[in-house]
Design a protein around this motif. Structure first.
Motif, short mmCIF file in Angstrom:
data_model
loop_
_atom_site.label_atom_id
_atom_site.label_comp_id
_atom_site.label_asym_id
_atom_site.label_seq_id
_atom_site.Cartn_x
_atom_site.Cartn_y
_atom_site.Cartn_z
N LEU A 176 -4.11 4.76 -12.08
CA LEU A 176 -4.16 3.75 -11.02
C LEU A 176 -4.31 2.36 -11.61
N LYS A 177 -5.20 2.23 -12.60
CA LYS A 177 -5.41 0.91 -13.19
C LYS A 177 -4.13 0.39 -13.83
N MET A 178 -3.43 1.28 -14.55
CA MET A 178 -2.20 0.83 -15.20
C MET A 178 -1.18 0.44 -14.16
N LEU A 179 -1.13 1.18 -13.06
CA LEU A 179 -0.15 0.89 -12.03
C LEU A 179 -0.45 -0.46 -11.38
N LEU A 180 -1.73 -0.73 -11.12
CA LEU A 180 -2.08 -2.00 -10.49
C LEU A 180 -1.72 -3.18 -11.39
N GLU A 181 -1.96 -3.04 -12.69
CA GLU A 181 -1.60 -4.11 -13.61
C GLU A 181 -0.11 -4.35 -13.58
N TYR A 182 0.64 -3.27 -13.45
CA TYR A 182 2.09 -3.38 -13.44
C TYR A 182 2.57 -4.13 -12.21
N ILE A 183 1.89 -3.92 -11.09
CA ILE A 183 2.29 -4.58 -9.85
C ILE A 183 1.88 -6.04 -9.89
N GLY A 184 0.83 -6.36 -10.65
CA GLY A 184 0.41 -7.75 -10.73
C GLY A 184 -0.95 -7.98 -10.08
N ILE A 185 -1.68 -6.89 -9.84
CA ILE A 185 -3.03 -7.02 -9.29
C ILE A 185 -3.99 -6.77 -10.44
N ASP A 186 -4.95 -7.67 -10.63
CA ASP A 186 -5.89 -7.55 -11.73
C ASP A 186 -6.69 -6.27 -11.58
N SER A 187 -6.60 -5.37 -12.56
CA SER A 187 -7.25 -4.07 -12.37
C SER A 187 -8.76 -4.14 -12.60
N ARG A 188 -9.28 -5.35 -12.99
CA ARG A 188 -10.73 -5.45 -13.11
C ARG A 188 -11.39 -5.48 -11.73
N ARG A 189 -10.56 -5.65 -10.68
CA ARG A 189 -11.15 -5.67 -9.34
C ARG A 189 -11.53 -4.27 -8.88
N VAL A 190 -10.98 -3.26 -9.53
CA VAL A 190 -11.25 -1.87 -9.12
C VAL A 190 -12.15 -1.25 -10.17
N LYS A 191 -13.33 -0.77 -9.74
CA LYS A 191 -14.24 -0.19 -10.71
C LYS A 191 -14.71 1.17 -10.22
N MET A 192 -15.09 1.99 -11.17
CA MET A 192 -15.55 3.33 -10.81
C MET A 192 -16.86 3.61 -11.52
N VAL A 193 -17.86 4.00 -10.76
CA VAL A 193 -19.19 4.24 -11.33
C VAL A 193 -19.78 5.49 -10.70
N TRP A 194 -20.55 6.22 -11.48
CA TRP A 194 -21.28 7.36 -10.92
C TRP A 194 -22.73 6.95 -10.74
N VAL A 195 -23.17 6.77 -9.52
CA VAL A 195 -24.57 6.44 -9.30
C VAL A 195 -24.95 6.87 -7.90
N SER A 196 -26.15 7.36 -7.76
CA SER A 196 -26.58 7.79 -6.43
C SER A 196 -27.46 6.71 -5.83
N ALA A 227 0.83 -1.20 0.00
CA ALA A 227 0.00 0.00 0.00
C ALA A 227 0.87 1.25 0.00
N TRP A 228 1.90 1.28 0.84
CA TRP A 228 2.76 2.47 0.90
C TRP A 228 3.41 2.75 -0.45
N ASN A 229 4.04 1.73 -1.03
CA ASN A 229 4.76 1.97 -2.28
C ASN A 229 3.84 2.35 -3.42
N ILE A 230 2.69 1.68 -3.51
CA ILE A 230 1.75 2.03 -4.58
C ILE A 230 1.27 3.45 -4.39
N MET A 231 0.91 3.79 -3.15
CA MET A 231 0.35 5.12 -2.94
C MET A 231 1.38 6.21 -3.16
N ARG A 232 2.63 5.95 -2.78
CA ARG A 232 3.64 6.99 -3.02
C ARG A 232 3.86 7.18 -4.52
N ALA A 233 3.94 6.05 -5.24
CA ALA A 233 4.12 6.16 -6.69
C ALA A 233 2.94 6.90 -7.30
#
Lengths: 327, 59
Positions: free
Chosen positions: B4-24, A256-262
């Motif tokens: 953020l999505k690109m960064l998560l993919e780079y780390i190895g976390i599937d970025s489909r787990r993170v979603k963003m929606v506008w809804v009230s 979490a720290w490294n991702i958030m700093r980046a």
């Protein structure tokens, strides 16, 4: 590189200006291949300044580290300028801070020094470990020359300089009040080779690599402390309500720290590589920052640290910004 | 978010787990649909194996 006498002369001239408090530069270090930052308020102090291929520190970080204490009752705050010696990458840091209004352009005097590349302390200490006496390194065409215990060594530059210097696009400072020496034109280009090679791996391989790296993180925050762009009065990790990142040192919090700093450096990191140099565990932080730098360049066509009058990336919006993430 | 999505993919976390929606929450039907879609999508990817808390006592 510029002559040291010229550098000292310019620093002395800067100190003589009425509106300059002190000048930050480099002086001989404590031992071996080290260089210390130096703060000169008088001409005598200025004569300690040097500039050699060993000067790796990014001095722009001191611009945001200055402690501003409330002045005593009858005194006014000292608003004089600060002079600082900047290499190419350092000047980009200063420009980026100005872009974000962290400091004002007229509160700094930038003494630019064109830099053909500096030596990676890890590489040179691997070749010549445990040096106790100061070693003076000089440039000679494409080699670095220095003497240890009477033997002169001549090593090709390519073996010792930082990887970031091999891809440097701005050896001459992008912004300066006075330039010491001749401008250097660069033929090198940042091609993001490491980023692209890493993207060949599968998701599992990537996680395996990064989890091994993040496990070694000891949360010393050296990366944050040495980074010129990390100058939040209260860092997100020190925030306790809400506590975004726990202070425990385990894989989950370290990730979490490294991702958030980046992520907080997205569109702001100018790639000086100080974080990677300062990390005591040798974590390849520049891989993360370079990845974001490339994505920002491709998605938003924005390069940080070049023009201090430009608006920062995350402060502007264009209607054609990529938007596929919204469901 | 793009970054953020690109960064998560780079780390190895599937970025489909993170979603963003506008809804009230006042848009009842849409809100319920969005939640169902997101839950099903993430269930298909499976539980995250990245950080597991191990119940060990260190000596």
């Amino acid at each position: 590189m510029a002559s040291i006498d010229k550098l000292r002369e310019i620093v002395r001239e800067t100190l003589e200006r009425e509106d300059v408090k002190y000048v930050i530069g480099y002086e001989k270090g404590t031992y071996g291949f080290r260089i210390s930052p130096s703060f000169a308020s008088t001409s005598e102090d200025a004569n300690k300044f040097i500039f050699s291929p060993l000067c790796v520190n990014n001095l722009a970080v001191y611009l945001v580290l200055e402690e501003k204490r409330p002045p005593p009752r009858d005194e006014k705050e000292d608003t004089r300028k600060i002079g600082v010696i900047v290499k190419g990458c350092d000047s980009k840091a200063a420009v980026q801070i100005m872009q974000e209004r962290g400091i004002k352009r007229d509160s700094v005097v930038l003494i630019g020094v064109p830099c053909p590349g500096v030596i990676d302390p890890r590489k040179i200490n691997a070749k010549f470990p445990h040096q106790t006496k100061n070693v003076d390194v000089k440039e000679e065409e494409e080699k670095f020359v220095f003497a240890i215990d009477g033997t002169t060594h001549k090593i090709p530059k390519e073996e010792l300089i930082f990887d970031k210097c091999k891809r440097c696009e701005n050896p001459t400072p992008v912004l300066y009040d006075v330039l010491v020496g001749e401008e250097i034109r660069s033929t090198k280009k940042e091609d993001y080779e490491r980023v692209r090679a890493f993207e060949e791996k599968t998701l599992e391989e990537r996680w395996k690599y990064w989890s091994r790296q993040f496990e070694r993180c000891i949360r010393c925050y050296a990366c944050r402390n040495v980074c010129p762009m990390c100058y939040c009065k209260e860092c997100m990790v020190d925030n306790l309500s809400p506590q975004w990142i726990r202070r425990s040192v385990n894989l989950s919090e370290n990730t979490a720290w490294n991702i958030m700093r980046a992520y907080h450096l997205a569109g702001r990191c100018i790639g000086c590589g100080e974080c990677e140099r300062a990390c005591p565990m040798g974590i390849p932080l520049m891989d993360l920052n370079k990845k974001i730098e490339r994505d920002v360049k491709e998605a938003f066509n924005y390069t940080p640290g070049l023009d201090y009058l430009q608006k920062p990336l995350l402060a502007m919006f264009r209607p054609d910004d990529p938007e596929q993430f919204v469901l | 978010m793009t970054i953020l999505k690109m960064l998560l993919e780079y780390i190895g976390i599937d970025s489909r787990r993170v979603k963003m929606v506008w809804v009230s929450a006042a848009e009842g039907m849409k809100f319920a649909d969005v939640i169902k879609t997101v839950t099903n999508d993430v269930r298909k990817i499976g539980p995250m194996q990245h950080f597991r808390r191990s119940n060990e006592w260190r000596a």
